[in-house]
Motif scaffolding. Structure first.
Motif, PDB file in Angstrom:
ATOM      1  N   TYR A  14       0.826  -1.205   0.000  1.00 50.13           N
ATOM      2  CA  TYR A  14       0.000   0.000   0.000  1.00 50.13           C
ATOM      3  C   TYR A  14       0.866   1.263   0.000  1.00 50.13           C
ATOM      4  CZ  TYR A  14      -2.942   3.741   1.765  1.00 50.13           C
ATOM      5  OH  TYR A  14      -3.576   4.943   1.934  1.00 50.13           O
ATOM      6  N   ILE A  15       1.843   1.312   0.883  1.00 51.05           N
ATOM      7  CA  ILE A  15       2.680   2.512   0.994  1.00 51.05           C
ATOM      8  C   ILE A  15       3.470   2.756  -0.281  1.00 51.05           C
ATOM      9  CG2 ILE A  15       4.669   3.506   2.196  1.00 51.05           C
ATOM     10  CD1 ILE A  15       3.596   2.152   4.757  1.00 51.05           C
ATOM     11  N   PHE A  16       4.046   1.682  -0.851  1.00 54.78           N
ATOM     12  CA  PHE A  16       4.806   1.856  -2.086  1.00 54.78           C
ATOM     13  C   PHE A  16       3.902   2.266  -3.245  1.00 54.78           C
ATOM     14  CE2 PHE A  16       8.315  -0.242   0.062  1.00 54.78           C
ATOM     15  CZ  PHE A  16       9.407   0.432  -0.469  1.00 54.78           C
ATOM     16  N   GLY A  17       2.656   1.812  -3.215  1.00 53.86           N
ATOM     17  CA  GLY A  17       1.695   2.235  -4.237  1.00 53.86           C
ATOM     18  C   GLY A  17       1.437   3.727  -4.165  1.00 53.86           C
ATOM     19  N   MET A  18       1.310   4.260  -2.947  1.00 55.87           N
ATOM     20  CA  MET A  18       1.094   5.696  -2.773  1.00 55.87           C
ATOM     21  C   MET A  18       2.319   6.495  -3.230  1.00 55.87           C
ATOM     22  SD  MET A  18      -2.002   5.879  -1.703  1.00 55.87           S
ATOM     23  CE  MET A  18      -2.231   4.416  -2.736  1.00 55.87           C
ATOM     24  N   LEU A  19       3.505   5.978  -2.926  1.00 56.19           N
ATOM     25  CA  LEU A  19       4.731   6.660  -3.343  1.00 56.19           C
ATOM     26  C   LEU A  19       4.873   6.673  -4.866  1.00 56.19           C
ATOM     27  CD1 LEU A  19       7.261   5.329  -0.681  1.00 56.19           C
ATOM     28  CD2 LEU A  19       6.263   7.611  -0.823  1.00 56.19           C
ATOM     29  N   PHE A  20       4.443   5.596  -5.501  1.00 57.81           N
ATOM     30  CA  PHE A  20       4.505   5.533  -6.961  1.00 57.81           C
ATOM     31  C   PHE A  20       3.604   6.603  -7.574  1.00 57.81           C
ATOM     32  CE2 PHE A  20       2.597   3.981 -10.935  1.00 57.81           C
ATOM     33  CZ  PHE A  20       3.743   3.915 -11.729  1.00 57.81           C
ATOM     34  N   LEU A 334      -7.840  -3.788   5.597  1.00 59.53           N
ATOM     35  CA  LEU A 334      -8.746  -2.942   6.373  1.00 59.53           C
ATOM     36  C   LEU A 334      -7.982  -1.905   7.192  1.00 59.53           C
ATOM     37  CD1 LEU A 334     -11.309  -5.604   7.667  1.00 59.53           C
ATOM     38  CD2 LEU A 334     -11.594  -3.995   5.786  1.00 59.53           C
ATOM     39  N   LEU A 335      -6.894  -2.351   7.809  1.00 61.79           N
ATOM     40  CA  LEU A 335      -6.131  -1.426   8.646  1.00 61.79           C
ATOM     41  C   LEU A 335      -5.360  -0.414   7.819  1.00 61.79           C
ATOM     42  CD1 LEU A 335      -4.987  -3.890  11.437  1.00 61.79           C
ATOM     43  CD2 LEU A 335      -6.734  -2.126  11.563  1.00 61.79           C
ATOM     44  N   SER A 336      -5.139  -0.729   6.561  1.00 62.16           N
ATOM     45  CA  SER A 336      -4.549   0.275   5.664  1.00 62.16           C
ATOM     46  C   SER A 336      -5.498   1.459   5.503  1.00 62.16           C
ATOM     47  CB  SER A 336      -4.269  -0.336   4.284  1.00 62.16           C
ATOM     48  OG  SER A 336      -3.239  -1.290   4.352  1.00 62.16           O
ATOM     49  N   ALA A 337      -6.795   1.223   5.773  1.00 59.97           N
ATOM     50  CA  ALA A 337      -7.774   2.308   5.679  1.00 59.97           C
ATOM     51  C   ALA A 337      -7.493   3.391   6.711  1.00 59.97           C
ATOM     52  CB  ALA A 337      -9.193   1.759   5.870  1.00 59.97           C
TER      53      ALA A 337
END
Length: 504
Positions: A14-20, A334-337
């Protein structure tokens, strides 16, 4: 330290997706307008989801469920007030602000809009409004840092001081790289993730309790034990107490990170569509958050062996339910939310604070002819600086997310809400009225609890109410006692008003 468990893997993806996405937005950021407002080219869907995600921070998945878990549905008045306030903000402010900022020297920030709207011959209104943004947003940013830190602390069993940096760095990175476009694009994904988590979790809590009938039986037992009616939305409080909860809705008219989404829309018509999308998303999210806290009361009463942490820290109710009820892979999603809620709001706040320094202070006073490239990079450095101060404020691990949000929300609602509304609907409003109005709102919010006697009815009133009312009175009285605005200011107001009517 963490171990390669499914939750960690999900979080990392998730975090790397946001950075991309942040890196992708970097290549579309060519000037200051792109960095601050995305070049005013957001469509209705992105505008709606970005406004919602930047609005609903970590308090939606932690603060509100925790408040419901402690007190029951009476805390739902917050949701009622917010829903009404958000709808009125979309209906009466969104389109007008989009047009009026364009007619007032294509203003990119609220301080710049105030400066041109009232034709100030000096920059004091810019200085005061930008200072208010920096003060309250730093506190608001701290609430997001606290929420992120508690999430990482719970999931990975690290010290709070360490978890503080993990949550903050994930947000800072993509805001630093991509600016407004990165924030808006990621908000769309994060808003989708948030509504998925908030709808799915209450359903699974009910399933785990064997349905709605069994839930009512367990809840009744919990009410006897707690000697409290968790379903009563009126008793146990005063009319002033209910008004204070509902008054959260007033804050929408003055939130710079939400108003910036209106200013960035590609047209007034797209805002009409965005309103429908955003309000649907918001209502479903608020119902889900309330459901998590409410159903969680029965779940943890029926399962006292796993209730210790939630009873100590009610704001962790969503985190604990996600870990207990779902497969680790699903739980990670879910917790990534929560991280999504934190990242979406914190990034928006960092960006607005950064723009207040670059556009309103640096360009306004120090280097009026600074290049766009210089301003964009200065903005990125300011993101780092403001985040650092927010991290410092958030060092106390006993900080309550909802309390920090409550204070900052009141600050913006009282200082800017009346000024924004009067600036869009009353052409007689003067520069002095705007200046004194926003100062009154900010001062009342800071001083209300100190000026009133602790334990009295006045002390229990949410600072938003006296701040908003007194600021409005100051604006009206000052405007009537000072000279009318100059003709060119009145003409610009009429031109903007006509353009708004044509755009409908």
């Amino acid at each position: 330290m963490f171990g390669l468990d499914p939750t960690l893997i999900t979080f990392t993806i998730y975090i790397f997706g946001m950075l991309f996405i942040g890196l992708l937005a970097y290549y579309y950021t060519n000037n200051l307008s792109d960095y601050i407002l995305g070049g005013r080219r957001l469509g209705s869907f992105v505008t709606a989801m970005s406004a919602g995600a930047s609005d609903m921070s970590g308090w939606l998945l932690m603060g509100l469920p925790g408040a419901i878990y402690i007190s029951g549905l009476i805390e739902g008045w917050i949701a009622i007030g917010l829903t009404l306030g958000a709808y009125l903000n979309w209906l009466f402010v969104a389109g007008r602000l989009r047009i009026y900022t364009e007619y007032n020297n294509n203003a990119l920030t609220l301080p710049e809009y105030f400066h041109h709207r009232f034709g100030s011959s000096h920059n004091l209104i810019k200085i005061v409004s930008a200072s208010i943004i920096l003060v309250f947003f730093t506190i608001y940013c701290a609430s997001g840092v606290v929420a992120g830190a508690k999430l990482f602390q719970n999931l990975f069993s690290v010290q709070y001081s360490t978890a503080l940096w993990y949550g903050a760095l994930a947000t800072i990175a993509y805001t630093f790289i991509g600016g407004f476009l990165a924030v808006s694009w990621t908000d769309t994904i994060q808003a989708t993730l948030m509504i998925f988590a908030l709808i799915l979790t209450p359903v699974f809590v009910l399933i785990s309790l064997d349905g709605i009938e069994q839930f009512h039986l367990v809840l009744a037992q919990a009410e006897v034990t707690a000697q409290k009616d968790f379903t009563d939305i009126f008793s146990g409080t005063t009319p002033l107490g209910l008004l204070s909860l509902a008054a959260w809705g007033l804050g929408y008219f003055g939130q710079p990170h939400i108003l910036a989404r209106f200013m960035a829309a590609d047209s007034v018509k797209s805002l009409n569509n965005a309103r429908k999308i955003s309000m649907t998303w918001m209502i479903l999210c608020l119902l889900g958050a309330m459901g998590i806290g409410f159903f969680g009361i029965a779940y943890f009463y029926a399962n006292p062996q796993v209730a210790d942490l939630v009873n100590r820290e009610p704001e962790q109710v969503f985190i604990e339910l996600s870990k207990l009820l779902f497969n680790p892979w699903i739980s990670g999603i879910l917790l990534s939310a929560i991280l999504a809620a934190v990242m979406s709001t914190l990034s928006a706040q960092l960006l607005i604070s950064s723009s207040a320094i670059t556009e309103d202070f640096y360009k306004g006073f120090i280097r009026p002819k600074a290049s766009d490239k210089e301003l964009v990079w200065l903005g990125r450095l300011m993101v780092l600086s403001i985040a650092g101060i927010a991290i410092w404020i958030a060092q106390d691990e006993h900080s309550r997310v909802l309390k920090l949000v409550e204070f900052a929300w009141a600050g913006f609602g009282s200082a800017f809400g009346p000024v924004v509304l009067f600036s869009l609907f009353w052409k007689r409003m003067t520069s002095s009225a705007a200046l004194f109005g926003m100062m009154t709102g900010a001062i009342v919010v800071f001083g209300w609890k100190k000026w009133t006697v602790e334990g009295s009815q006045l002390h229990s009133i949410y600072e938003m109410i006296p701040g908003f009312i007194l600021a409005s009175l100051v604006i009206v009285i000052t405007s009537l006692l000072t000279a009318k605005p100059e003709k060119h200011i009145l003409d610009t107001f009429e031109q903007a008003n006509s353009a708004y009517k044509k755009a409908l």
